[in-house]
Design a protein around this motif. Structure first.
Motif, PDB file in Angstrom:
ATOM      1  N   SER A  97     -16.926  24.116  39.136  1.00  0.00           N
ATOM      2  CA  SER A  97     -15.996  25.133  39.554  1.00  0.00           C
ATOM      3  C   SER A  97     -16.235  26.038  38.329  1.00  0.00           C
ATOM      4  O   SER A  97     -16.677  25.868  37.421  1.00  0.00           O
ATOM      5  CB  SER A  97     -14.682  24.480  39.675  1.00  0.00           C
ATOM      6  OG  SER A  97     -14.250  24.296  38.332  1.00  0.00           O
ATOM      7  N   SER A  98     -15.329  27.297  38.797  1.00  0.00           N
ATOM      8  CA  SER A  98     -15.597  28.515  37.961  1.00  0.00           C
ATOM      9  C   SER A  98     -14.524  28.147  36.918  1.00  0.00           C
ATOM     10  O   SER A  98     -13.188  28.319  37.226  1.00  0.00           O
ATOM     11  CB  SER A  98     -15.351  29.829  38.845  1.00  0.00           C
ATOM     12  OG  SER A  98     -15.206  30.835  37.991  1.00  0.00           O
ATOM     13  N   SER A  99     -14.958  28.340  35.559  1.00  0.00           N
ATOM     14  CA  SER A  99     -14.001  28.368  34.697  1.00  0.00           C
ATOM     15  C   SER A  99     -13.447  29.840  34.501  1.00  0.00           C
ATOM     16  O   SER A  99     -12.086  29.996  33.869  1.00  0.00           O
ATOM     17  CB  SER A  99     -14.670  28.265  33.027  1.00  0.00           C
ATOM     18  OG  SER A  99     -15.243  26.902  33.111  1.00  0.00           O
ATOM     19  N   SER A 100     -14.151  30.887  34.925  1.00  0.00           N
ATOM     20  CA  SER A 100     -13.772  32.196  34.740  1.00  0.00           C
ATOM     21  C   SER A 100     -12.424  32.191  35.796  1.00  0.00           C
ATOM     22  O   SER A 100     -11.385  33.052  35.411  1.00  0.00           O
ATOM     23  CB  SER A 100     -14.685  33.223  35.279  1.00  0.00           C
ATOM     24  OG  SER A 100     -16.056  32.932  34.493  1.00  0.00           O
ATOM     25  N   HIS A 101     -12.633  32.042  37.051  1.00  0.00           N
ATOM     26  CA  HIS A 101     -11.545  32.019  37.885  1.00  0.00           C
ATOM     27  C   HIS A 101     -10.162  30.954  37.649  1.00  0.00           C
ATOM     28  O   HIS A 101      -9.319  31.517  38.082  1.00  0.00           O
ATOM     29  CB  HIS A 101     -11.968  31.378  39.513  1.00  0.00           C
ATOM     30  CG  HIS A 101     -13.112  32.585  39.928  1.00  0.00           C
ATOM     31  ND1 HIS A 101     -13.702  32.408  41.268  1.00  0.00           N
ATOM     32  CD2 HIS A 101     -13.478  33.699  39.240  1.00  0.00           C
ATOM     33  CE1 HIS A 101     -14.508  33.581  41.191  1.00  0.00           C
ATOM     34  NE2 HIS A 101     -14.282  34.196  40.153  1.00  0.00           N
ATOM     35  N   ALA A 102     -10.611  30.056  36.965  1.00  0.00           N
ATOM     36  CA  ALA A 102      -9.448  29.153  36.265  1.00  0.00           C
ATOM     37  C   ALA A 102      -8.603  29.999  35.318  1.00  0.00           C
ATOM     38  O   ALA A 102      -7.528  29.953  35.476  1.00  0.00           O
ATOM     39  CB  ALA A 102     -10.049  27.709  35.815  1.00  0.00           C
ATOM     40  N   LEU A 103      -9.360  30.678  34.689  1.00  0.00           N
ATOM     41  CA  LEU A 103      -8.586  31.514  33.495  1.00  0.00           C
ATOM     42  C   LEU A 103      -7.926  32.647  34.004  1.00  0.00           C
ATOM     43  O   LEU A 103      -6.616  32.837  34.034  1.00  0.00           O
ATOM     44  CB  LEU A 103      -9.427  31.903  32.682  1.00  0.00           C
ATOM     45  CG  LEU A 103      -9.090  33.101  31.331  1.00  0.00           C
ATOM     46  CD1 LEU A 103      -7.894  32.266  30.609  1.00  0.00           C
ATOM     47  CD2 LEU A 103     -10.096  33.287  30.540  1.00  0.00           C
ATOM     48  N   ILE A 104      -8.459  33.428  34.949  1.00  0.00           N
ATOM     49  CA  ILE A 104      -7.838  34.520  35.708  1.00  0.00           C
ATOM     50  C   ILE A 104      -6.707  33.973  36.546  1.00  0.00           C
ATOM     51  O   ILE A 104      -5.617  34.762  36.569  1.00  0.00           O
ATOM     52  CB  ILE A 104      -8.847  35.167  36.546  1.00  0.00           C
ATOM     53  CG1 ILE A 104      -9.882  35.995  35.498  1.00  0.00           C
ATOM     54  CG2 ILE A 104      -8.297  36.377  37.387  1.00  0.00           C
ATOM     55  CD1 ILE A 104     -11.045  36.504  36.160  1.00  0.00           C
ATOM     56  N   GLY A 105      -7.091  32.753  37.330  1.00  0.00           N
ATOM     57  CA  GLY A 105      -5.888  32.412  38.167  1.00  0.00           C
ATOM     58  C   GLY A 105      -4.825  32.092  37.250  1.00  0.00           C
ATOM     59  O   GLY A 105      -3.541  32.444  37.721  1.00  0.00           O
ATOM     60  N   GLY A 106      -4.969  31.410  36.233  1.00  0.00           N
ATOM     61  CA  GLY A 106      -3.867  31.032  35.452  1.00  0.00           C
ATOM     62  C   GLY A 106      -3.063  32.116  34.920  1.00  0.00           C
ATOM     63  O   GLY A 106      -1.532  32.164  34.863  1.00  0.00           O
ATOM     64  N   VAL A 107      -3.700  33.212  34.379  1.00  0.00           N
ATOM     65  CA  VAL A 107      -3.003  34.459  33.906  1.00  0.00           C
ATOM     66  C   VAL A 107      -2.176  35.077  35.037  1.00  0.00           C
ATOM     67  O   VAL A 107      -1.108  35.419  34.758  1.00  0.00           O
ATOM     68  CB  VAL A 107      -4.054  35.182  33.051  1.00  0.00           C
ATOM     69  CG1 VAL A 107      -3.474  36.513  32.642  1.00  0.00           C
ATOM     70  CG2 VAL A 107      -4.540  34.583  31.860  1.00  0.00           C
ATOM     71  N   VAL A 108      -2.745  35.230  36.249  1.00  0.00           N
ATOM     72  CA  VAL A 108      -2.274  35.874  37.190  1.00  0.00           C
ATOM     73  C   VAL A 108      -0.912  35.200  37.911  1.00  0.00           C
ATOM     74  O   VAL A 108      -0.013  35.677  38.028  1.00  0.00           O
ATOM     75  CB  VAL A 108      -3.073  35.996  38.450  1.00  0.00           C
ATOM     76  CG1 VAL A 108      -2.496  36.745  39.675  1.00  0.00           C
ATOM     77  CG2 VAL A 108      -4.299  37.095  37.993  1.00  0.00           C
ATOM     78  N   GLY A 109      -1.165  33.948  37.643  1.00  0.00           N
ATOM     79  CA  GLY A 109       0.174  32.764  38.325  1.00  0.00           C
ATOM     80  C   GLY A 109       1.268  33.126  37.279  1.00  0.00           C
ATOM     81  O   GLY A 109       2.497  33.371  37.755  1.00  0.00           O
ATOM     82  N   SER A 110       1.016  33.082  36.166  1.00  0.00           N
ATOM     83  CA  SER A 110       2.021  32.999  35.024  1.00  0.00           C
ATOM     84  C   SER A 110       2.655  34.482  34.910  1.00  0.00           C
ATOM     85  O   SER A 110       3.734  34.658  34.748  1.00  0.00           O
ATOM     86  CB  SER A 110       1.552  32.524  33.483  1.00  0.00           C
ATOM     87  OG  SER A 110       0.513  33.365  33.145  1.00  0.00           O
ATOM     88  N   THR A 111       1.725  35.567  35.283  1.00  0.00           N
ATOM     89  CA  THR A 111       2.371  36.909  35.158  1.00  0.00           C
ATOM     90  C   THR A 111       3.112  37.353  36.411  1.00  0.00           C
ATOM     91  O   THR A 111       4.430  37.770  36.218  1.00  0.00           O
ATOM     92  CB  THR A 111       1.045  38.019  35.458  1.00  0.00           C
ATOM     93  OG1 THR A 111       0.053  37.632  34.177  1.00  0.00           O
ATOM     94  CG2 THR A 111       1.535  39.307  35.200  1.00  0.00           C
ATOM     95  N   ILE A 112       3.020  36.475  37.646  1.00  0.00           N
ATOM     96  CA  ILE A 112       3.572  36.715  38.803  1.00  0.00           C
ATOM     97  C   ILE A 112       5.023  35.873  38.509  1.00  0.00           C
ATOM     98  O   ILE A 112       6.166  36.590  38.816  1.00  0.00           O
ATOM     99  CB  ILE A 112       2.957  36.112  40.014  1.00  0.00           C
ATOM    100  CG1 ILE A 112       1.676  36.943  40.128  1.00  0.00           C
ATOM    101  CG2 ILE A 112       4.100  36.098  41.209  1.00  0.00           C
ATOM    102  CD1 ILE A 112       0.915  36.395  41.437  1.00  0.00           C
ATOM    103  N   ALA A 113       5.218  34.760  37.965  1.00  0.00           N
ATOM    104  CA  ALA A 113       6.192  33.880  37.615  1.00  0.00           C
ATOM    105  C   ALA A 113       7.227  34.868  36.651  1.00  0.00           C
ATOM    106  O   ALA A 113       8.487  34.564  36.841  1.00  0.00           O
ATOM    107  CB  ALA A 113       5.773  32.564  37.064  1.00  0.00           C
ATOM    108  N   ALA A 114       6.355  35.491  35.848  1.00  0.00           N
ATOM    109  CA  ALA A 114       7.229  36.101  34.601  1.00  0.00           C
ATOM    110  C   ALA A 114       7.886  37.410  35.394  1.00  0.00           C
ATOM    111  O   ALA A 114       8.952  37.868  34.979  1.00  0.00           O
ATOM    112  CB  ALA A 114       6.398  36.528  33.470  1.00  0.00           C
TER     113      ALA A 114
END
Length: 379
Positions: A97-114
């Motif tokens: 799977s994509s490490s890049s998309h894992a990183l981007i997904g994690g940052v986007v998800g935490s940003t939306i939560a915050a």
């Protein structure tokens, strides 16, 4: 808190290295062009060099996906946690799977939560991440199909032994180019995240480029991760997708390198995994009579679709937990859970260990190689 974020980001970069080694070296290992240990050492060295060649992708990650004015260090840390957990889970399952998309997904998800959905630059996310994610494996696959067909067509009168020997030598060069390209694209993603943390902390201004110490530390982390060898993913890419020969391997690697280097030039946060997988599948389609395991490819495609939202959910959950606990203590609680889960996954992986000694064992439908047959005891 800033030190904690930087250390966690480098840990992610390390997982990125061993998770994505197969993108460059799986086919060379599978065809015997390079021994497993030499392959990962060469890939690690070239990842280190490639990390210094461009900063376009780092700039995209640092300021092109989320509103830096609404990002805190806790947000960045939680996003990294989401990326690391997804990387470890997919590595354990042997799914490229994509490490890049894992990183981007994690940052986007935490940003939306915050801060809510308005803190995400959706246009940049679609233009720089999602659209390339859909197009890149198709483009790389088509190039590989064409290249493979041409290689077999041009060399049709060359004896099989001589052809295989020649293209195994050629694979050393083409695999090296993929490793170099991987460094120019993937190492920069962690550079971008650390730069984002520095911006959130007020250490650098909003439009700052990655400082030299960030570039150097990320280059070293991804190259060390690459050298450890992500054997489970290497096995899936090298043995699970296509029964590959040296001419196919060279065509696949050349296609991957061309697409990744081009995307790095334009600042697209491309998934090197998507590109490499598309190229390998294309090399199977381009050779008449080649075995292509579409079932394995289908499972990988499902993982690709889940990567952004799954990592995003983990990132959002990590932020929520840290926010409830509060302060640096919240991040430390997240860190303790992250380390515990990482240790658990590692210990579980030892039950079906894949290493340089069995990475090329015959494919039996799962990432776990067949157990060695014990000889009957003689009386």
């Amino acid at each position: 808190m800033l030190v904690l974020v930087v250390v966690t980001a480098l840990a992610f970069d390390f997982t990125n290295g061993f998770h994505d080694t197969g993108n460059a070296m799986a086919t060379s290992i599978a065809t015997g062009a390079l021994s497993p240990r030499i392959a990962v050492a060469l890939s690690g060295l070239l990842n280190l060099v490639g990390a210094f060649l461009s900063l376009s992708v780092a700039a995209t990650i640092a300021s092109g996906l989320v509103d830096t004015g609404l990002v805190t260090l806790t947000v960045v840390f939680a996003g990294l946690a989401g990326g690391i957990i997804w990387n470890l889970l997919t590595w354990f399952l042997g799914i490229p799977s994509s490490s890049s998309h894992a990183l981007i997904g994690g940052v986007v998800g935490s940003t939306i939560a915050a801060a809510g959905g308005h803190a995400v630059k959706w246009h940049g996310l679609f233009q720089k991440v999602i659209i390339p994610a859909g197009l890149s494996p198709v483009i790389a696959g088509l190039i590989a199909v064409t290249g493979t067909w041409l290689i077999y067509r041009i060399s049709r009168n060359v004896p099989d032994g001589a052809r295989s020997h020649g293209f195994r030598i050629g694979q050393i060069g083409s695999a090296s180019m993929v490793s170099l390209a991987h460094g120019t694209n993937d190492a920069q993603k962690t550079m971008g995240v650390i730069t984002l943390a520095l911006i959130a902390n007020g250490t650098v201004h909003a439009d700052a480029k990655a400082p030299f110490w960030v570039i150097l530390s990320c280059a070293l982390a991804i190259s060390l991760g690459t050298y450890t060898g992500g054997w489970r993913v290497i096995r899936t890419l090298g043995k699970g997708l296509v029964e590959i020969e040296a001419p196919q391997g060279m065509a696949a690697e050349s296609s991957s390198a061309a697409v990744i280097l081009l995307s790095s030039h334009f600042g697209y946060s491309l998934s090197t995994t998507h590109v490499a997988t598309g190229s390998i599948l294309g090399s199977g389609v381009g050779k008449k009579g080649a075995t292509v395991r579409w079932g394995v490819a289908g499972r990988m495609a499902v993982a690709w679709l889940l990567t952004l939202p799954a990592a995003g959910l983990v990132g959002a959950g990590a932020y929520a937990l840290a926010h409830v606990v509060g302060g640096t203590g919240g991040a430390l609680v997240d860190l303790a859970l992250l380390v515990a889960l990482a240790v658990l996954i590692y210990l579980k992986s030892r039950e079906t260990a894949v290493s340089h000694t069995n990475v090329n064992a015959e494919w039996t439908g799962t990432v776990a190689p067949p157990a060695p047959v014990k000889e009957a005891a003689t009386v």
